[in-house]
Design a protein around this motif. Structure first.
Motif, PDB file in Angstrom:
ATOM      1  N   GLY A  25       0.668 -12.580  -3.305  1.00 20.54           N
ATOM      2  CA  GLY A  25       0.595 -11.399  -2.654  1.00 20.54           C
ATOM      3  C   GLY A  25       1.813 -10.919  -1.847  1.00 20.54           C
ATOM      4  O   GLY A  25       1.558 -10.158  -1.231  1.00 20.54           O
ATOM      5  N   ILE A  26       2.895 -11.613  -2.128  1.00 17.18           N
ATOM      6  CA  ILE A  26       3.928 -11.239  -1.076  1.00 17.18           C
ATOM      7  C   ILE A  26       4.953 -11.054  -2.220  1.00 17.18           C
ATOM      8  O   ILE A  26       5.351 -12.029  -3.233  1.00 17.18           O
ATOM      9  CB  ILE A  26       4.374 -12.109  -0.190  1.00 17.18           C
ATOM     10  N   ARG A  27       5.737  -9.937  -2.333  1.00 15.38           N
ATOM     11  CA  ARG A  27       6.713  -9.902  -3.280  1.00 15.38           C
ATOM     12  C   ARG A  27       8.193  -9.702  -2.262  1.00 15.38           C
ATOM     13  O   ARG A  27       8.199  -9.443  -1.444  1.00 15.38           O
ATOM     14  CB  ARG A  27       6.600  -8.339  -3.715  1.00 15.38           C
ATOM     15  N   GLY A  28       9.295 -10.486  -2.962  1.00 16.93           N
ATOM     16  CA  GLY A  28      10.261 -10.669  -2.587  1.00 16.93           C
ATOM     17  C   GLY A  28      11.055  -9.102  -2.367  1.00 16.93           C
ATOM     18  O   GLY A  28      10.653  -8.177  -3.016  1.00 16.93           O
ATOM     19  N   GLY A  29      11.651  -8.898  -1.404  1.00 16.75           N
ATOM     20  CA  GLY A  29      12.509  -7.705  -1.364  1.00 16.75           C
ATOM     21  C   GLY A  29      11.922  -6.726  -0.197  1.00 16.75           C
ATOM     22  O   GLY A  29      12.223  -5.482  -0.262  1.00 16.75           O
ATOM     23  N   ASP A  63     -12.118  -3.396  -4.721  1.00 17.13           N
ATOM     24  CA  ASP A  63     -11.969  -2.157  -4.772  1.00 17.13           C
ATOM     25  C   ASP A  63     -11.935  -1.008  -3.765  1.00 17.13           C
ATOM     26  O   ASP A  63     -10.886  -0.147  -3.764  1.00 17.13           O
ATOM     27  CB  ASP A  63     -13.115  -1.690  -5.895  1.00 17.13           C
ATOM     28  N   GLU A  64     -12.661  -1.155  -2.828  1.00 19.31           N
ATOM     29  CA  GLU A  64     -12.468  -0.320  -1.592  1.00 19.31           C
ATOM     30  C   GLU A  64     -11.196  -0.451  -0.969  1.00 19.31           C
ATOM     31  O   GLU A  64     -10.907   0.633  -0.569  1.00 19.31           O
ATOM     32  CB  GLU A  64     -13.670  -0.513  -0.695  1.00 19.31           C
ATOM     33  N   PHE A  65     -10.767  -1.637  -0.784  1.00 19.43           N
ATOM     34  CA  PHE A  65      -9.655  -1.977  -0.057  1.00 19.43           C
ATOM     35  C   PHE A  65      -8.467  -1.214  -0.904  1.00 19.43           C
ATOM     36  O   PHE A  65      -7.488  -0.634  -0.413  1.00 19.43           O
ATOM     37  CB  PHE A  65      -9.473  -3.545  -0.297  1.00 19.43           C
ATOM     38  N   VAL A  66      -8.180  -1.305  -2.278  1.00 19.04           N
ATOM     39  CA  VAL A  66      -7.350  -0.982  -3.044  1.00 19.04           C
ATOM     40  C   VAL A  66      -7.088   0.512  -2.938  1.00 19.04           C
ATOM     41  O   VAL A  66      -6.142   1.158  -3.074  1.00 19.04           O
ATOM     42  CB  VAL A  66      -7.288  -1.408  -4.578  1.00 19.04           C
ATOM     43  N   VAL A  67      -8.601   1.359  -3.064  1.00 20.84           N
ATOM     44  CA  VAL A  67      -8.541   2.438  -3.077  1.00 20.84           C
ATOM     45  C   VAL A  67      -7.929   3.120  -1.639  1.00 20.84           C
ATOM     46  O   VAL A  67      -7.316   4.123  -1.807  1.00 20.84           O
ATOM     47  CB  VAL A  67      -9.962   3.106  -3.360  1.00 20.84           C
ATOM     48  N   TYR A  68      -8.507   2.493  -0.754  1.00 18.19           N
ATOM     49  CA  TYR A  68      -7.948   2.992   0.632  1.00 18.19           C
ATOM     50  C   TYR A  68      -6.434   2.855   0.849  1.00 18.19           C
ATOM     51  O   TYR A  68      -5.975   3.877   1.086  1.00 18.19           O
ATOM     52  CB  TYR A  68      -8.723   2.046   1.692  1.00 18.19           C
ATOM     53  N   TRP A  69      -5.904   1.567   0.479  1.00 19.61           N
ATOM     54  CA  TRP A  69      -4.529   1.664   0.623  1.00 19.61           C
ATOM     55  C   TRP A  69      -3.564   2.238  -0.140  1.00 19.61           C
ATOM     56  O   TRP A  69      -2.415   2.841  -0.028  1.00 19.61           O
ATOM     57  CB  TRP A  69      -4.293   0.119   0.701  1.00 19.61           C
ATOM     58  N   THR A  70      -4.288   2.698  -1.434  1.00 21.09           N
ATOM     59  CA  THR A  70      -3.348   3.392  -2.453  1.00 21.09           C
ATOM     60  C   THR A  70      -3.414   4.802  -1.765  1.00 21.09           C
ATOM     61  O   THR A  70      -2.413   5.368  -1.769  1.00 21.09           O
ATOM     62  CB  THR A  70      -4.129   3.368  -3.824  1.00 21.09           C
ATOM     63  N   ASP A  71      -4.351   5.313  -1.243  1.00 19.14           N
ATOM     64  CA  ASP A  71      -4.535   6.545  -0.804  1.00 19.14           C
ATOM     65  C   ASP A  71      -3.533   6.910   0.351  1.00 19.14           C
ATOM     66  O   ASP A  71      -2.922   7.970   0.714  1.00 19.14           O
ATOM     67  CB  ASP A  71      -5.893   6.979  -0.547  1.00 19.14           C
ATOM     68  N   THR A  72      -3.447   5.712   1.426  1.00 19.88           N
ATOM     69  CA  THR A  72      -2.572   5.989   2.570  1.00 19.88           C
ATOM     70  C   THR A  72      -1.292   5.797   2.136  1.00 19.88           C
ATOM     71  O   THR A  72      -0.305   6.453   2.617  1.00 19.88           O
ATOM     72  CB  THR A  72      -2.969   4.865   3.522  1.00 19.88           C
ATOM     73  N   GLY A  73      -0.860   5.240   0.995  1.00 18.57           N
ATOM     74  CA  GLY A  73       0.707   5.177   0.856  1.00 18.57           C
ATOM     75  C   GLY A  73       1.323   4.023   1.583  1.00 18.57           C
ATOM     76  O   GLY A  73       2.564   3.887   1.622  1.00 18.57           O
ATOM     77  N   THR A  74       0.730   3.390   2.474  1.00 24.48           N
ATOM     78  CA  THR A  74       1.301   2.580   3.103  1.00 24.48           C
ATOM     79  C   THR A  74       1.994   1.258   2.530  1.00 24.48           C
ATOM     80  O   THR A  74       1.454   0.760   1.447  1.00 24.48           O
ATOM     81  CB  THR A  74       0.193   1.736   4.223  1.00 24.48           C
ATOM     82  N   ARG A  75       3.066   0.520   3.069  1.00 30.31           N
ATOM     83  CA  ARG A  75       3.711  -0.291   2.498  1.00 30.31           C
ATOM     84  C   ARG A  75       3.465  -1.731   3.100  1.00 30.31           C
ATOM     85  O   ARG A  75       3.382  -1.570   4.533  1.00 30.31           O
ATOM     86  CB  ARG A  75       5.259  -0.126   2.335  1.00 30.31           C
ATOM     87  N   ARG A  76       3.432  -2.705   2.702  1.00 33.01           N
ATOM     88  CA  ARG A  76       3.122  -4.020   3.531  1.00 33.01           C
ATOM     89  C   ARG A  76       3.994  -5.302   2.913  1.00 33.01           C
ATOM     90  O   ARG A  76       4.321  -4.985   1.694  1.00 33.01           O
ATOM     91  CB  ARG A  76       1.759  -4.383   3.303  1.00 33.01           C
ATOM     92  N   ASP A  77       4.388  -6.128   3.873  1.00 37.66           N
ATOM     93  CA  ASP A  77       5.004  -7.420   3.481  1.00 37.66           C
ATOM     94  C   ASP A  77       4.034  -8.313   2.472  1.00 37.66           C
ATOM     95  O   ASP A  77       4.225  -8.900   1.401  1.00 37.66           O
ATOM     96  CB  ASP A  77       5.365  -8.046   4.435  1.00 37.66           C
ATOM     97  N   SER A  78       2.543  -8.204   2.942  1.00 39.64           N
ATOM     98  CA  SER A  78       1.576  -8.971   2.458  1.00 39.64           C
ATOM     99  C   SER A  78       0.482  -8.372   2.215  1.00 39.64           C
ATOM    100  O   SER A  78      -0.379  -8.243   3.176  1.00 39.64           O
ATOM    101  CB  SER A  78       1.260 -10.313   3.136  1.00 39.64           C
ATOM    102  N   ASP A  80      -2.129  -9.851   0.762  1.00 40.55           N
ATOM    103  CA  ASP A  80      -3.149 -10.716   1.164  1.00 40.55           C
ATOM    104  C   ASP A  80      -3.563 -10.828   2.473  1.00 40.55           C
ATOM    105  O   ASP A  80      -4.569 -11.001   2.752  1.00 40.55           O
ATOM    106  CB  ASP A  80      -2.806 -12.266   0.314  1.00 40.55           C
ATOM    107  N   ALA A  81      -2.343 -10.802   3.093  1.00 42.68           N
ATOM    108  CA  ALA A  81      -2.906 -10.822   4.829  1.00 42.68           C
ATOM    109  C   ALA A  81      -3.718  -9.737   5.187  1.00 42.68           C
ATOM    110  O   ALA A  81      -4.368 -10.010   5.971  1.00 42.68           O
ATOM    111  CB  ALA A  81      -1.525 -11.034   5.423  1.00 42.68           C
ATOM    112  N   THR A  82      -3.290  -8.416   4.757  1.00 39.85           N
ATOM    113  CA  THR A  82      -3.841  -7.150   5.270  1.00 39.85           C
ATOM    114  C   THR A  82      -5.179  -7.388   4.653  1.00 39.85           C
ATOM    115  O   THR A  82      -6.327  -6.963   5.544  1.00 39.85           O
ATOM    116  CB  THR A  82      -3.251  -6.161   4.309  1.00 39.85           C
ATOM    117  N   PHE A  83      -5.635  -7.867   3.429  1.00 35.28           N
ATOM    118  CA  PHE A  83      -6.953  -8.200   2.810  1.00 35.28           C
ATOM    119  C   PHE A  83      -7.688  -9.075   4.037  1.00 35.28           C
ATOM    120  O   PHE A  83      -8.918  -8.708   4.158  1.00 35.28           O
ATOM    121  CB  PHE A  83      -6.854  -8.535   1.433  1.00 35.28           C
TER     122      PHE A  83
END
Length: 130
Positions: A25-29, A63-78, A80-83
């Motif tokens: 759930g965490i991508r380098g960079g 599904d609801e989580f992905v739709v919500y965060w896709t719509d916000t365009g927010t960037r996260r480090d993790s 998994d932690a947000t979920f």
């Protein structure tokens, strides 16, 4: 919870020896937007099970989580932690709702056609013999 709204130090979830690239759930960079096909790692489901959540229930929230965060365009480090934070919020909300469910009242009952709640109060029902 830290200033980013995540579950504090990711090393607490994944161990001090895991680099960001090795953590599910965490991508380098740095921060990334949520991928449209994002799925929580097994570690999230393990965490959920330890906190009384079934895998089926946790998976149903994705599904609801992905739709919500896709719509916000927010960037996260993790993601998994947000979920995990989202699951905590939902679990707390469900517990609050269940603890405060009112007892059924007269107006909540299913009455026959033409009946009213007052028809169910014994001392208001006329005595047929009197």
């Amino acid at each position: 919870m830290n200033r980013h709204g995540t579950v504090g130090d990711p090393s607490l979830l994944y161990g001090d020896d895991a680099s960001a690239a090795e953590r599910p759930g965490i991508r380098g960079g740095g921060r990334t937007p949520i991928p449209p096909d994002w799925q929580p790692s097994q570690r999230v489901f393990d965490w959920a099970a330890k906190h009384g959540m079934t895998r089926t229930w946790a998976a149903a929230q994705v599904d609801e989580f992905v739709v919500y965060w896709t719509d916000t365009g927010t960037r996260r480090d993790s993601w998994d932690a947000t979920f995990i934070n989202r699951l905590r919020t939902l679990q707390a909300s469900d517990a609050t709702r269940q603890d405060h469910e009112p007892e059924p009242r007269l107006a909540d009952k299913d009455y026959s056609v033409g009946a009213t709640p007052l028809d169910q109060i014994p001392w208001l029902i006329p005595d047929p013999l009197g």
